[in-house]
Write a protein that holds these residues in place. Structure first.
Motif, PDB file in Angstrom:
ATOM      1  N   UNK A   5       0.825  -1.205   0.000  1.00  0.00           N
ATOM      2  CA  UNK A   5       0.000   0.000   0.000  1.00  0.00           C
ATOM      3  C   UNK A   5       0.861   1.257   0.000  1.00  0.00           C
ATOM      4  N   UNK A  24       1.892   1.928  -3.601  1.00  0.00           N
ATOM      5  CA  UNK A  24       0.783   2.503  -4.372  1.00  0.00           C
ATOM      6  C   UNK A  24       0.357   3.865  -3.845  1.00  0.00           C
ATOM      7  N   UNK A  25       0.950   4.280  -2.760  1.00  0.00           N
ATOM      8  CA  UNK A  25       0.556   5.517  -2.067  1.00  0.00           C
ATOM      9  C   UNK A  25      -0.900   5.477  -1.627  1.00  0.00           C
ATOM     10  N   UNK A  26      -1.391   4.282  -1.311  1.00  0.00           N
ATOM     11  CA  UNK A  26      -2.688   4.200  -0.643  1.00  0.00           C
ATOM     12  C   UNK A  26      -2.485   4.594   0.815  1.00  0.00           C
ATOM     13  N   UNK A  45      -2.743  10.423 -10.101  1.00  0.00           N
ATOM     14  CA  UNK A  45      -3.956   9.751 -10.536  1.00  0.00           C
ATOM     15  C   UNK A  45      -3.721   9.099 -11.896  1.00  0.00           C
ATOM     16  N   UNK A  96      -1.486   6.058 -11.778  1.00  0.00           N
ATOM     17  CA  UNK A  96      -2.072   4.870 -11.153  1.00  0.00           C
ATOM     18  C   UNK A  96      -2.467   3.808 -12.169  1.00  0.00           C
ATOM     19  N   UNK A 137      -1.389  -1.611 -10.429  1.00  0.00           N
ATOM     20  CA  UNK A 137      -2.674  -1.995  -9.858  1.00  0.00           C
ATOM     21  C   UNK A 137      -2.481  -3.083  -8.809  1.00  0.00           C
ATOM     22  N   UNK A 138      -3.553  -3.347  -8.073  1.00  0.00           N
ATOM     23  CA  UNK A 138      -3.426  -4.300  -6.963  1.00  0.00           C
ATOM     24  C   UNK A 138      -4.585  -5.284  -6.993  1.00  0.00           C
ATOM     25  N   UNK A 196      -6.426  -7.969  -4.345  1.00  0.00           N
ATOM     26  CA  UNK A 196      -6.429  -8.189  -2.911  1.00  0.00           C
ATOM     27  C   UNK A 196      -6.664  -9.650  -2.544  1.00  0.00           C
ATOM     28  N   UNK A 201     -13.413  -7.533  -1.859  1.00  0.00           N
ATOM     29  CA  UNK A 201     -12.769  -6.640  -2.821  1.00  0.00           C
ATOM     30  C   UNK A 201     -13.691  -6.217  -3.953  1.00  0.00           C
ATOM     31  N   UNK A 232     -12.546   1.739 -13.182  1.00  0.00           N
ATOM     32  CA  UNK A 232     -11.169   2.170 -13.378  1.00  0.00           C
ATOM     33  C   UNK A 232     -10.974   2.852 -14.716  1.00  0.00           C
ATOM     34  N   UNK A 269      -9.397   6.468 -15.253  1.00  0.00           N
ATOM     35  CA  UNK A 269      -8.035   6.578 -15.756  1.00  0.00           C
ATOM     36  C   UNK A 269      -7.919   6.590 -17.269  1.00  0.00           C
ATOM     37  N   UNK A 312     -10.489  -6.405 -13.307  1.00  0.00           N
ATOM     38  CA  UNK A 312     -10.641  -4.996 -12.969  1.00  0.00           C
ATOM     39  C   UNK A 312      -9.286  -4.288 -13.002  1.00  0.00           C
ATOM     40  N   UNK A 313      -8.268  -4.969 -12.448  1.00  0.00           N
ATOM     41  CA  UNK A 313      -6.942  -4.362 -12.436  1.00  0.00           C
ATOM     42  C   UNK A 313      -6.402  -4.237 -13.863  1.00  0.00           C
ATOM     43  N   UNK A 367      -7.100  -1.131 -16.811  1.00  0.00           N
ATOM     44  CA  UNK A 367      -6.386   0.115 -17.073  1.00  0.00           C
ATOM     45  C   UNK A 367      -4.992  -0.155 -17.641  1.00  0.00           C
ATOM     46  N   UNK A 383     -11.616  -3.797   0.892  1.00  0.00           N
ATOM     47  CA  UNK A 383     -10.681  -3.790  -0.225  1.00  0.00           C
ATOM     48  C   UNK A 383     -11.258  -3.157  -1.476  1.00  0.00           C
ATOM     49  N   UNK A 384     -12.591  -3.181  -1.618  1.00  0.00           N
ATOM     50  CA  UNK A 384     -13.082  -2.563  -2.850  1.00  0.00           C
ATOM     51  C   UNK A 384     -12.951  -1.043  -2.807  1.00  0.00           C
ATOM     52  N   UNK A 409      -7.411   3.192  -8.245  1.00  0.00           N
ATOM     53  CA  UNK A 409      -7.734   3.680  -9.584  1.00  0.00           C
ATOM     54  C   UNK A 409      -7.737   5.198  -9.630  1.00  0.00           C
TER      55      UNK A 409
END
Lengths: 651, 468
Positions: free
Chosen positions: A397, A400-402, A426, A429, A433-434, A436, A442, A456, A460, A506-507, A510, B354-355, B362
Motif C-alpha cells: 500500500x 501505491x501511495x494508498x 492519478x 495509477x 494496480x493491486x 487483494x 474486494x 477504473x 483513468x 478490474x486491475x 487500465x 478492499x473494494x 484507480x
C-alpha cells in the motif's frame, strides 16, 4: 471396538420442502492412539461432520441418520445432560480461531480450572494439575495468570489445547487448528498435537484442507467430496498411489518447485451446490475419466485393497485405453535479462505514529516498513514472503501511495511517485494496480460486474467512449475466462475463484505494467488456486506484466516467482533468485521458514522466544546462530554470493 | 374559479418527500439487488398488512394537504375575493363532520349534551336538563330506537364497504387480465396462485379497512361516533385531521435530518482525522443539551417571529403551519446525531474494505467513492433507522404538544387533543373519549409503523437471506 466408530452419518438442513444433506453417509473409524485426517475443500462437509460428533450442529441442521460409538458410548443416543459431560471430557474439540475459543475475561488458569472441576471434580488440588498441563503444551507456568489477549496466536492455541486436555479426552477433534497461524507457529502446534496424541494415547481427528499437513500428521486419511467420503486409506498408500480421480487431481493441482515450468492441472467446474440431485457419481461432471456408468449409477465405497476404500467405479471396472491426459506444457516465462528496472523502491519506510493523551501527542511510531529497497523488471515476478505482521501488505500500500510513506522513494518507469502531485499520481495509477486477498471484500456488492470493471476505465482512461468501454469489458472477461454475460450480474452470484478473476480483470482494465498481488490465492481452495496461478502466468507471458507477489505460501512462491524477498519486522532480510533461496537459504529466518513448511514429517524445530529485540538484529532472540554482535548492531542488507542477506553470519 | 390553491410550506415539503419516495421506488424497481429485500418484505404477511394500514393513513394525510381558499360570494363583475379560511380536500369530503358543531362535550353516540342547560319548555317555563344534541342523532324522534338505528346504519355501511372492496378486487383482476390472457384466468390466479399471496393479503386488508371505514363514515353522518370536545367539535373529525400533523412530524423531520446525518456521518467516517474530530464534537455537544429545552427555546423564537411579522402570514393556517415546519426542523436538528453516529461507524468499517482501496488505487475521486461505494452500502441502515425513528417522532409530537411547546394550539393534533383532555379527566363523570380517540389513532399508526419496521429489518438482515 475401541476408539471412535462413526457409521453412515447423515446431517440434514430443513429448507422448506427440500431436505438438503451437506453430510451424506460418512463412515469413519479411528482407533486408539491413531490420527485420522479428514481432508477436503471448503463446503465438502468436513467441519459439519466434526460438529455432528460433538452434537453442536448450528440451528437448522440435524443429525438424521447414523451411529457414533466412542469406546462403547453411543454418542447420538445420549441425553443432552449426559452429552454435556462427554463434551470436553472424553471428547474434546479445538477450533480454528483460538481468540474466539477462549473467554477473553478469564485467565488461562481459570479456564483450565473450570474444565478440571467440571470433568474431573478437581477443585482444591487443581493448581498442580494446571501447571502440569501448561508444561505439557509447552507454555511457561507463569503464563497461567495471563488473559488471552496477552498471549500470541500460537500461545493461545497452546492454551486452548491445555484446556481441552484437562478433561483427559479419548478423542480430540482438531478443526483446522493451524489455518489461522503463521507457518513457523503451525509447525510447532502440529508437532505438539502429534506428541500429545502419542504420549496421552488419544485418538485425533484432524480436519484440514492441506495435503501436506495431513501427510505429516495422519495415520489414515479420508478424502471428502460433496458430503461423502470418496477415498479412505492409510497415509502411505494414499500419498504413493492416490486412486480416486478427485484425489489425484488434488495432488496434481498443487504448485511446487518441480512444476515451475508447467501449467498446473486444474479441476474443471465448481463444487456442486448444496441440494444438487446426483443420479450417479457426485464427481462425474468434473471428472476426466467419467463414462456412462458414472452418470447413472452412484458408486459404492469399494474395497480396493484391505484398508483402502474408494468411491469410484474404476475400482471394480477396468477402463483400458484411457490414459491420463497430458497437460499442455508451457515453457517457463523468463524475464528479459537486460531490461531496466520497472519499479525501484529505495529505503521505503511506513511508520504509524502512536498518539497518546488528550492532545494526541506523538509518543512513538510503529515501524511497519522500515527501510526497504528492491527492484522489479518488466515481466518479472518478485515474491515477498514473511509472517503476518511483518509489513508485507503495508509495503504494497505504501508503494501505491494508498498509505503515504514516511520516507524513501518509489520510482515507476523512471518517475518518482512520491513527488507527483495528485493529478499526475492519478494518471500514473493506471500503470500499477493491486489484487487483494479476500475476493468477497474486494468487490462492491452493490455494483454490477460490468460497472466494477468500468470504474477504473472511467477514472483513468477517459478517452474511451461508452461503446469502447463495453467492448473492453467483454474482452477482459474473456481474458480471465468468464462469460460476457457476467457483466450484467452482481458479485454475489459468483464463487470465490470467479470473484478473484473479476478482481484481476478490474486491475487489467487500465493496462497496468505492474500488478501487486496481495495474497491473491490464500482465501481460495487449492483447485481454484491452480486456476488463478495459471491465469497469472498466462497474463505475464502475453502482456509482459511485472508482479509483486505477496504470499506466505512457499510452494506457491516456488512455483511462480523469479526472485524472492524475505521480510522480517519491516525489513528485507534476504533477497535473490527463487531457486537458489528456496534450495539454499542463507539467513536463519529463511531457513526457519523453509524448515517449518508442512509436508516434511514434523522436523524438530528449536523454539526460541517469539519476542522481538529492540536493539540489534530483530531476529536475534529467535535465532539459533546468535553471536555477540547480533545484540549490538542491526545487520545491513549486503550482497553475498549473488544475493543480498542481512545477517552478521555472512560478510 | 371558485377556489384558489394554497400551498403551505409543509405541503410543499410533503410533496417533495412524495416525489423523493416515488423516485426511490422507481430506482429500486430497476435494480435487482435492491428489489430483492423488498420482495422479502412483500412475502411477510405482517409487512403487507401494516404497509396497507400505513398507506391508508398516508392517503388521509395527503388529502388533508391539498389546500385551497374558497372564493367568497360576491356580486357579479367584481374582482373575486378569497376567504381567509384555508380548507383542504379532506375538509370538503368531511364537511358534515366539520360543520356540525355542538355547544360542548357529548359522549360517543350520545343524543344528549354532557352538560345541563336551562331549557325553555313549550309552556313557557324553564327547566334544567341535558338538552338534545343539535346534530348527533337528531333524526331520531324516539330516543329508545337508538340501538336499532345504529345497527341498521352500520349494516348499510358494511354493504357500502363490501361494494367498494369488490370494486377493488375487480380492478386488481382487470389490471392483471392482459398478462394472464383473459379475465377469468386473472381472477383464478389472484385467488389461487402462490405468487399472488402478497396481493391477496393486501386486498383482504384493504377490504377490511374499507368496510370499517364505510361503517364509521356512515355512522358519523348521523352521530358523533367519538363524541365532541369542549367547544362541540366532532372528535372523530379532529382525529382524522391530526393524522396529517402526526405524519408530517414523522416524515418531514426525517427529511430535514437525513442530509445532516448522511453527509456528516459518512464524512466523519471516511475522512477521519480533523474532520471526524469536529463532527464528533458537534454532535456530542448537541447531545449534551437537553432536547426538550432546545426545542422549547426554538419554538418560542419561531412564535415571536410570527407575531412580529404579521404581514408575512395572511391566514391563521399559514401561521400555525410555520410553527409546525419549524418544529420539524428543530426536531430534525436534534435527532440526526444517532443516525450520524451509526453511519460513521459503518463507514469506518467500509473504508478499510478492499473494494474501497481498489477504487482509490484507480484514483477515483473521493466524492465519487462516497456516492458509488459508501452510500449504497449504508443505505439499508438509513432505511431501517428512518422507519424506526418515525414512530418515535409521532410520539414526540404528542409529548411536546402536551408540554406546550409542540404544534400551534389551534392545529388539530393528537398531542393537543391529549392536552385538552388532561383537565377533563379529573371531572366527574369523566370525559374520556378525547384521550381514547387520540390514543387509538396513535396506537394503530405507531404499532403498524413498528411492525412494518420489523419486517423491513428482517428482510434486510443479511443472515436471513444470504448476502444481499
Amino acid at each position: 471396538m475401541n476408539g471412535l466408530a462413526l457409521h453412515d452419518l447423515r446431517v440434514e438442513i430443513a429448507a422448506g420442502e427440500r431436505r438438503l444433506a451437506p453430510v451424506d453417509g460418512v463412515s469413519l473409524a479411528i482407533g486408539p492412539r491413531e490420527c485420522v485426517a479428514l481432508l477436503g475443500e471448503s463446503g465438502c462437509g468436513k467441519s459439519l461432520t466434526a460438529l455432528a460428533l460433538m452434537r453442536l450442529l448450528p440451528e437448522g441442521l440435524a443429525i438424521t441418520g447414523g451411529e457414533a460409538n466412542l469406546n462403547g458410548i453411543d454418542l447420538f443416543a445420549l441425553p443432552e445432560r449426559a452429552m454435556q459431560r462427554v463434551r470436553g471430557g472424553r471428547l474434546a474439540m479445538i477450533f480454528q480461531e483460538p481468540m474466539l475459543s477462549l473467554n477473553p475475561v478469564l485467565t488461562i488458569a481459570q479456564q483450565i480450572a473450570e474444565a478440571l472441576s467440571v470433568h474431573r471434580s478437581l477443585k482444591g488440588a487443581a493448581a498442580a494439575e494446571i501447571q502440569r498441563l501448561l508444561l505439557a503444551v509447552g507454555l511457561p507456568v507463569d503464563l497461567a495468570a495471563s488473559y488471552p489477549f496477552q498471549l500470541s496466536g500460537g500461545q493461545r492455541q497452546r492454551a486452548l489445547i491445555a484446556t481441552m486436555l484437562a478433561g483427559e479426552p479419548q478423542l480430540l477433534i482438531a478443526d483446522e487448528p493451524t489455518t489461522a497461524l503463521d507457518v513457523t507457529v503451525q509447525a510447532q502446534i502440529l508437532r505438539l498435537l502429534k506428541q500429545l496424541q502419542v504420549e496421552q494415547g488419544m485418538s485425533l481427528l484432524l480436519i484440514t484442507h492441506d495435503l501436506d499437513v495431513a501427510r505429516d500428521m495422519a495415520d489414515r486419511v479420508a478424502i471428502m467430496y460433496a458430503g461423502e467420503v470418496v477415498e479412505w486409506a492409510a497415509r502411505e498408500a494414499l500419498y504413493e498411489q492416490p486412486f480416486h480421480p478427485y484425489t489425484q487431481k488434488l495432488f496434481s493441482v498443487l504448485p511446487s518447485t518441480r512444476r515451475r515450468g508447467e501449467r498446473l492441472d486444474h479441476i474443471p467446474g465448481n463444487v456442486p451446490p448444496l441440494g444438487t440431485v446426483f443420479p450417479g457419481c457426485r464427481f462425474q461432471e468434473r471428472c476426466a475419466q467419467a463414462w456412462d456408468r458414472c452418470r447413472h449409477e452412484a458408486p459404492a465405497l469399494y474395497e480396493l485393497r484391505p484398508g483402502h476404500r474408494v468411491r469410484c467405479h474404476l475400482a471394480v471396472e477396468a477402463r483400458p485405453g484411457l490414459s491420463r491426459p497430458n497437460l499442455p506444457q508451457s515453457s517457463e516465462v523468463e524475464p528479459p535479462a537486460d531490461q531496466p528496472a520497472l519499479l525501484q523502491v529505495q529505503d521505503l519506510a511506513v511508520h504509524f505514529p502512536i498518539r497518546r493523551g488528550l492532545f494526541r501527542r506523538t509518543v512513538g511510531a510503529v515501524k511497519a516498513v522500515d527501510g526497504v529497497s528492491f527492484e522489479i523488471r518488466t515481466g518479472e515476478t518478485l515474491a515477498l514472503v514473511g509472517e503476518s505482521g511483518c509489513g508485507k501488505s503495508t509495503l504494497a500500500r505504501g508503494i501505491l501511495r494508498l498509505i503515504e510513506p514516511t520516507a524513501g522513494s518509489v520510482w515507476l518507469a523512471g518517475m518518482e511517485i512520491g513527488r507527483l502531485d495528485s493529478e499526475a499520481l492519478r494518471r500514473k495509477r493506471a500503470e500499477m494496480q493491486i489484487v487483494f486477498q479476500d475476493p468477497f471484500a474486494s468487490l462492491n456488492p452493490r455494483m454490477r460486474v460490468g460497472d466494477v470493471l468500468e470504474e477504473g476505465m472511467q477514472a483513468l482512461r477517459p478517452e474511451l467512449g461508452r461503446a469502447e468501454r463495453k467492448a473492453l469489458v467483454v474482452r477482459l472477461l474473456g481474458q480471465v475466462g468468464l462469460d460476457a454475460s457476467a457483466a450484467l450480474r452482481y458479485p454475489h452470484a459468483f464463487s470465490g475463484g470467479q470473484r478473484q478473476r473479476i478482481a484481476i480483470a478490474r486491475a487489467l482494465a487500465v493496462e497496468p505494467k505492474l500488478l501487486i498481488c496481495d495474497e491473491p490465492t490464500s482465501a481460495l481452495d487449492v483447485s481454484v488456486q491452480a486456476q488463478i496461478l495459471n491465469l497469472l502466468k498466462d497474463l505475464q507471458r502475453e502482456h509482459g506484466l511485472a508482479y509483486l507477489f505477496i504470499s506466505h505460501n512457499l510452494s506457491v512462491v516456488a512455483y511462480l516467482a523469479h526472485r524472492v524477498a524475505v521480510m522480517y519486522r519491516g525489513r528485507i532480510v534476504e533477497e535473490g533468485a527463487a531457486p537458489s533461496i528456496l534450495s539454499q537459504p542463507l539467513h536463519p529466518y529463511t531457513r526457519l521458514l523453509l524448515a517449518s513448511a508442512p509436508g516434511q514429517g514434523l522436523p524438530q524445530i528449536a523454539v526460541f522466544s517469539e519476542k522481538f529485540a529492540q536493539l540489534g538484529c530483530p531476529f536475534a532472540p529467535r535465532c539459533g546462530d546468535v553471536q555477540p554482535i547480533c545484540a549490538e548492531r542491526n545487520p545491513s542488507l549486503d550482497t553475498w554470493q549473488g544475493r543480498r542477506v542481512a545477517c552478521h553470519l555472512y560478510g | 374559479m371558485s377556489f384558489r390553491p394554497e400551498i403551505l410550506w409543509s405541503d410543499a415539503l410533503l410533496f417533495l418527500l412524495l416525489a423523493a419516495v416515488l423516485a426511490f421506488v422507481l430506482h429500486v424497481r430497476r435494480h435487482e439487488h435492491l428489489r430483492a429485500p423488498w420482495l422479502r418484505v412483500a412475502q411477510s404477511r405482517m409487512g403487507v398488512v401494516t404497509a396497507v394500514i400505513l398507506a391508508g393513513y398516508a392517503a388521509i394525510g395527503v388529502l388533508d394537504s391539498l389546500h385551497f381558499r374558497p372564493a367568497l360570494p360576491v356580486a357579479a363583475r367584481e374582482p373575486v375575493q378569497y376567504g381567509n379560511e384555508v380548507l383542504s380536500v379532506l375538509d370538503v369530503l368531511a364537511e358534515p363532520l366539520r360543520l356540525r358543531v355542538e355547544t360542548t362535550y357529548s359522549e360517543p353516540f350520545a343524543l344528549h349534551l354532557y352538560a345541563k342547560e336551562n331549557l325553555s319548555l313549550p309552556d313557557g317555563g324553564q327547566m334544567r336538563d341535558y338538552p338534545r344534541l343539535k346534530y348527533g342523532g337528531a333524526h331520531l324522534a324516539d330516543t329508545a330506537g337508538r340501538a336499532g338505528d345504529i345497527a341498521w346504519r352500520a349494516a348499510v355501511g358494511v354493504l357500502w364497504g363490501a361494494g367498494l372492496a369488490f370494486g377493488f378486487w375487480l380492478l386488481a383482476a382487470l389490471s392483471q387480465a392482459w398478462r394472464a390472457r383473459g379475465f377469468v384466468p386473472a381472477i383464478t390466479q389472484l385467488l389461487r396462485a402462490p405468487e399472488a399471496a402478497a396481493w391477496r393479503t393486501a386486498l383482504v386488508t384493504l377490504s377490511l379497512l374499507l368496510v370499517l371505514g364505510s361503517v364509521l363514515g356512515r355512522l358519523s353522518l348521523d352521530y358523533h361516533i367519538l363524541g365532541t370536545d369542549k367547544v362541540g367539535q366532532d372528535v372523530f373529525y379532529l382525529s382524522l385531521k391530526s393524522i396529517r400533523t402526526g405524519l408530517l412530524i414523522g416524515t418531514l423531520t426525517t427529511l430535514i435530518m437525513l442530509p445532516f446525518a448522511l453527509f456528516l456521518g459518512v464524512a466523519a467516517g471516511y475522512y477521519g482525522g480533523r474532520v471526524d474530530d469536529v463532527i464528533q464534537y458537534v454532535y456530542t455537544t448537541l447531545n449534551s443539551i437537553p432536547g426538550v429545552l432546545l426545542i422549547a427555546a426554538a419554538v418560542l423564537v419561531a412564535q415571536v417571529y410570527v407575531e412580529t411579522h404579521p404581514e408575512l402570514f395572511d391566514t391563521a393556517a399559514a401561521r400555525s403551519d410555520l410553527r409546525l415546519v419549524f418544529l420539524c426542523g428543530i426536531l430534525g436538528v436534534t435527532s440526526w446525531t444517532g443516525l450520524a453516529r451509526l453511519l460513521r461507524g459503518e463507514t469506518l468499517k467500509l473504508r478499510e474494505l478492499e473494494y474501497i482501496q481498489a477504487a482509490r488505487a484507480f484514483g477515483v475521486a473521493n466524492l465519487r467513492i462516497l456516492s458509488r461505494h459508501i452510500l449504497p452500502n449504508v443505505s439499508h441502515l438509513v432505511l431501517i433507522t428512518v422507519v424506526i425513528d418515525f414512530s418515535g417522532l409521532v410520539l414526540a409530537e404528542a409529548v411536546l404538544s402536551y408540554v406546550g411547546v409542540g404544534v400551534d394550539p389551534t392545529m388539530a393534533s393528537w398531542g393537543n387533543m391529549i392536552n385538552g383532555a388532561r383537565l377533563e379527566l379529573a371531572r366527574e363523570p369523566m370525559v374520556w373519549w378525547q384521550l381514547a380517540a387520540a390514543f387509538l389513532f396513535m396506537f394503530v399508526l405507531v404499532l403498524s409503523a413498528n411492525l412494518f419496521a420489523d419486517s423491513v429489518r428482517d428482510a434486510f438482515d443479511p443472515r436471513a437471506g444470504g448476502r444481499a
